[in-house]
Write a protein that holds these residues in place. Structure first.
Motif, short mmCIF file in Angstrom:
data_model
loop_
_atom_site.label_atom_id
_atom_site.label_comp_id
_atom_site.label_asym_id
_atom_site.label_seq_id
_atom_site.Cartn_x
_atom_site.Cartn_y
_atom_site.Cartn_z
N HIS A 77 0.81 -1.22 0.00
CA HIS A 77 0.00 0.00 0.00
C HIS A 77 0.85 1.27 0.00
N ASN B 54 0.27 3.97 -2.69
CA ASN B 54 -1.09 4.48 -2.88
C ASN B 54 -1.09 6.01 -2.85
N ALA C 26 -1.31 6.04 8.24
CA ALA C 26 -1.88 5.01 7.38
C ALA C 26 -1.15 3.68 7.54
N ILE D 13 -2.88 0.23 8.64
CA ILE D 13 -2.86 -0.90 7.71
C ILE D 13 -2.17 -2.10 8.35
N ASN E 18 -14.21 -1.57 3.69
CA ASN E 18 -13.99 -0.77 2.47
C ASN E 18 -15.30 -0.17 1.94
N SER F 270 -7.86 3.79 1.25
CA SER F 270 -6.41 3.69 1.05
C SER F 270 -5.94 4.68 -0.02
N GLU G 292 -8.64 5.30 7.62
CA GLU G 292 -7.55 4.42 8.02
C GLU G 292 -6.23 5.18 8.20
#
Length: 317
Positions: A169, A172, A183, A187, A215, A227, A254
């Motif tokens: 991720h 992102n 984040a 995560i 999500n 994300s 998140e």
């Protein structure tokens, strides 16, 4: 063959070591993925998420066939208990994102407006998020996670898988500055949550439900980024003059403190309420609220402590 060479490939029970099974899994996945990428490029498109899910599933089936083990060892038996776990995961995943949003709204830091998205676009996005949840859980909590548990134990497997989950991720949108720290922490802990959900149920149903509905709630319903990705939604969040670490900004909940606190609370609650209730005769029962989920376990699997995931590993490590 010298004994030390043999031991590099097989354990004392004469079975191929888990590290080699992991290498085989990724080799098979690469052998399937590269031709798919070439074919997709020829037609000027990308490999879709549903196609990626299919490739991961095929690689998993091949490895389980080579190991002479059933697919349900990875996914859990597709029975009524699987559906119960999935439903519980959907409920908890919704709460995981709804609670921090409600907290921000109650504090006057956030308000919502209706978005002009069409039902077709919302349905397409939900289907996409289902593919994401299934593909990522099969990849990260399937052969990879389970072979790591078998070889190293639960917590090393949790740490390694969570680190890999974060790495996937890092590129992102919005992963920069302080947002990257918030984040990445969320995560990492989300991966631990999904891993705990698998360990305590021996099924992918609960982690898939958690991942999918978190999500959907964050992106499709509430309109936050998922994300860092912006998706069609029912609502549009409007922030007051509040710092990004408190709201998550464009990256999503998140990457926020309320999201982190809610995640920690759910992780603690899952560890407490979703607990092994019995270890006897190779069978372990699990309690999820009032629903009981049974999972047969090989007799060579040891568990140190009936109320903890610590030490739950097979004896051929």
């Amino acid at each position: 063959m010298p004994p030390w060479i043999s031991l590099a490939f097989v354990n004392r029970q004469g079975r191929l070591r888990n590290g080699w099974w992991l290498a085989a899994f990724f080799l098979v996945l690469a052998a399937l993925l590269f031709p798919a990428i070439l074919v997709a490029a020829h037609f000027n498109r990308e490999v879709s998420l549903w196609e990626q899910l299919g490739l991961i599933a095929v690689a998993t089936i091949i490895i389980q066939t080579l190991r002479r083990r059933p697919l349900v060892e990875v996914t859990g038996a597709m029975d009524r208990r699987w559906i119960v776990c999935l439903a519980i995961g959907v409920l908890l995943g919704g709460l995981l994102m709804a609670l921090p949003a409600l907290g921000l709204a109650a504090a006057g830091l956030l308000r919502f407006e209706l978005a002009p998205a069409t039902p077709q676009r919302l349905a397409n996005t939900i289907a996409l998020m289902l593919a994401v949840a299934m593909a990522e859980e099969l990849l990260f909590r399937g052969v990879l996670f389970q072979r790591l548990i078998d070889g190293l134990g639960v917590w090393p497997a949790q740490a390694l898988t969570a680190l890999l989950f974060v790495l996937t991720h890092l590129n992102n949108p919005g992963m920069e500055g302080a947002t990257k720290l918030w984040a990445a922490s969320n995560i990492f802990l989300a991966s631990v949550l999904f891993g705990l959900a698998f360990v305590r149920t021996q099924s992918l149903a609960l982690p898939i439900g958690l991942h999918f509905m978190a999500n959907v709630t964050q992106g499709v319903i509430l309109g936050f980024g998922v994300s860092g990705q912006s998706e069609p939604s029912l609502l549009i969040p409007r922030f007051s003059d509040a710092p990004t670490w408190l709201t998550g900004g464009a990256f999503g909940l998140e990457a926020s403190l309320p999201g982190l606190l809610t995640l920690l609370a759910l992780l603690a609650g899952l560890a407490h309420f979703l607990r092994p209730s019995n270890v006897a005769d190779g069978k372990r029962d699990y309690i999820v609220g009032s629903a009981q989920i049974s999972r047969s376990r090989p007799r060579n699997q040891r568990c140190a402590g009936s109320d903890s995931i610590r030490g739950c590993q097979r004896s051929d490590t």
